[in-house]
Each structure stands twice: as C-alpha cells, then as structure tokens.
Enzyme design. Structure first.
Site, mmCIF file in Angstrom:
data_model
loop_
_atom_site.group_PDB
_atom_site.id
_atom_site.type_symbol
_atom_site.label_atom_id
_atom_site.label_comp_id
_atom_site.label_asym_id
_atom_site.label_seq_id
_atom_site.Cartn_x
_atom_site.Cartn_y
_atom_site.Cartn_z
ATOM 1 N N LYS A 100 15.918 3.269 8.121
ATOM 2 C CA LYS A 100 14.459 3.346 8.263
ATOM 3 C C LYS A 100 14.018 4.803 8.232
ATOM 4 C CE LYS A 100 10.803 3.315 10.909
ATOM 5 N NZ LYS A 100 10.775 4.120 12.109
ATOM 6 N N HIS A 150 15.444 -0.688 20.383
ATOM 7 C CA HIS A 150 15.015 -1.938 19.746
ATOM 8 C C HIS A 150 16.187 -2.479 18.934
ATOM 9 C CE1 HIS A 150 14.646 0.453 16.123
ATOM 10 N NE2 HIS A 150 13.797 1.262 16.731
ATOM 11 N N LYS A 154 11.259 -2.321 12.658
ATOM 12 C CA LYS A 154 11.315 -2.076 14.100
ATOM 13 C C LYS A 154 11.292 -0.569 14.343
ATOM 14 C CE LYS A 154 12.939 -6.381 15.476
ATOM 15 N NZ LYS A 154 12.918 -7.212 16.669
ATOM 16 N N GLN A 163 15.807 11.477 7.216
ATOM 17 C CA GLN A 163 16.734 11.977 8.243
ATOM 18 C C GLN A 163 18.182 11.682 7.850
ATOM 19 O OE1 GLN A 163 16.206 11.667 12.685
ATOM 20 N NE2 GLN A 163 17.427 9.811 12.429
ATOM 21 N N HIS A 174 18.365 -0.103 16.805
ATOM 22 C CA HIS A 174 19.411 0.647 17.522
ATOM 23 C C HIS A 174 20.577 -0.266 17.878
ATOM 24 C CE1 HIS A 174 15.679 2.930 18.929
ATOM 25 N NE2 HIS A 174 16.381 3.864 18.310
#
Ligand code: PAF
Length: 279
Positions: free
Chosen positions: A149, A34, A184, A153, A37
């Site tokens: 987002k 999306h 997204k 991580q 990326h």
C-alpha cells in the site's frame, strides 16, 4: 510475547536468538494496527523462527504540519493484536530511546522520492530511512516486511537495502482492503461518515485507470474526473511510473498511484501491474 522498550534489552534478546541460529523477521509499524499489519506479521511468523514487531510513531518522518500529535495511539489494543498474531517481541521504544541525540548524519532518499508523496511530504522518506536503518541494525533481521500500500516507501527501502548491502531481504505484502475496496490504513479513522463512503472510489479510480492504460490511453485525465465527481476530496496526485524505479520509461511493471486529501485524512492507494501479458 515480550514487550521490550530499550535498545539494550532488544540487543540481548537478538544476541540469544542469533546464538541459537534462529532467523529473525521484522515487521516495522507505527501502531494503530490493522489487518494489513497483521497479515505481514502472519507472513513473518511463517517464514522466520522469531518475529519482532516494532511499534514506534517516528517523529522523523512527519512534517511540521502533519499528524504526528494526533496519530492514533492505543498501546493496549496493539499489544493484544500483535500477541494474537504471533509476535515474539513487541519493540516499543520512546523517542528518547530511539533518538537520544540530534543526528549529525542525514540519510537522503534519491530520485524515487522526488515524485508522488515525496513532493507533498518533503523529507518524509529520509525520516523513514533513518528509522528503518536503526531497526534493521538493532533487530539484525533476516527479513523485513513492508506493505505494498505504501508502494513508494517499499520501492525506496528496496533500493536502499540493495545500494548499501544491508544483509536482509525485504518482503512485500499485498494491500489488504475493506470489503468495499478501501485500502486498510491507520488513517482511515480520521474519515467522516460521508468521506468513508466516498473513499472506496480511490480503488475504483485505479481500476478504471489500469483498464485505460491497457487500452493504450493516458489514464490520468479520466481518473481525475472520476475522483472529482465521486468524492469531496482534493487530489494531491495521480501518477503513473515505472515500478520500482519511479522514474524513466515504463518497462516491465508500472505503479499507478493516487493520493487524495479529505478533510482530516490524506489517503493513498496504488496498483502495481505488469505492463505486458495478463496481470
Ligand atoms: O509504514 C510505516 O508505518 C512506517 O513508515 C514505518 C515503515 C513503520 C517506519 O516508521
């Protein structure tokens, strides 16, 4: 753009690039690409001589009851998007290629994995560290790009790279949103029409929470009320932490993060803000 599916071929390509003194940027993905990326890919394109996008749905980071089997996969679509956004290589190995043997050594994320998604997804970040370790080594990337987002991580990978002296820089990419504010995500396709209409309330709750925090209030109770009133989703967590430590007292930067389980989609979102001065 070249599609590479084997480690041997990737190594050969990397060797050639390194020989020519080219810098390499890596954008690790699980596909279902999306705009989030693609914005990482565009950034990598600007900052490096050569760019690898990896596309690998990594079984090691999915729990037994999670969505590994139904994770959206559309190689041709992803291939077209990666090529249009300027990747030089799409590295798309099979599971057997990436994990030919059972690993005898495990990597465990530390304290930062004991909050937020780490609680409901035990082992998830260990699986992420496992695959990024391999990708960092195989691509010999100078820079690797991760979206904010997935703030937890990102924080864990940054700490890992620093703690273990991986010779690369982690570059943060801003969260890319739909017009109505929904972050997204590859998992947005799981939402029903009604849930899709409710989903932007995650960002609204984060905005409300940030304002409350700035007024010196605990944002969590009101955010909880807000989500319960405006969505049919079940709150997994709403948490406020020092960023990127994710534990201990809040110092310079804070992450306010939310995870909500809708019928078939677990959505996460966050905002990272400076705790002092204008943001
Ligand atoms: O963020 C993701 O899509 C994945 O966790 C990553 C970093 C590609 C590792 O599989």
């Amino acid at each position: 753009m070249k599609t590479i599916t084997t480690i041997d071929e990737l190594k050969k390509w990397v060797r050639k690039k390194k020989h020519a003194n080219a810098s390499i940027g890596l954008v690790p993905t699980m596909g279902a690409l999306h705009d989030g990326h693609l914005s990482l890919l565009k950034k990598a394109r600007k900052e490096n001589d050569a760019v690898v996008m990896s596309l690998f749905v990594n079984p090691a980071q999915f729990g037994p009851d999670e969505d590994f089997d139904r994770y959206p996969r559309d190689f041709d679509r992803d291939h077209g998007l990666a090529e249009a956004a300027g990747a030089d290589v799409l590295f798309a190995p099979t599971t057997e290629e990436m994990y030919p043997t059972q690993s005898r050594i495990a990597i465990h994320a530390g304290e930062q994995a004991q909050v937020m998604c780490g609680v409901s997804r035990p082992g998830h970040f260990d699986g992420v560290l496992k695959v990024v370790t391999k990708l960092f080594h195989l691509t010999e990337a100078d820079r690797a790009y991760f979206g904010q987002k997935d703030a937890q991580q990102l924080a864990i990978i940054e700490a890992f790279v620093r703690d273990y002296d991986f010779p690369l820089t982690i570059v943060r990419g801003e969260t890319v949103r739909e017009e109505d504010g929904l972050a997204k995500s590859s998992r947005n396709v799981y939402l029903t029409e009604t849930e899709r209409m409710e989903a932007p309330h995650l960002q609204k709750a984060l905005q409300l929470g940030t304002a409350l925090y700035r007024e010196g209030k605990d944002p969590i109770p009101e955010m909880t009320d807000y989500i319960q009133h405006h969505t049919s989703g079940k709150i997994d967590y709403i948490e406020l932490h020092s960023f990127p430590d994710l534990h201990g007292p809040i110092t310079n930067e804070a992450a306010l993060a939310i995870a909500v389980q809708f019928g078939g989609a677990r959505l996460i979102d966050n905002t990272i803000f400076k705790t002092k001065g204008p943001n």
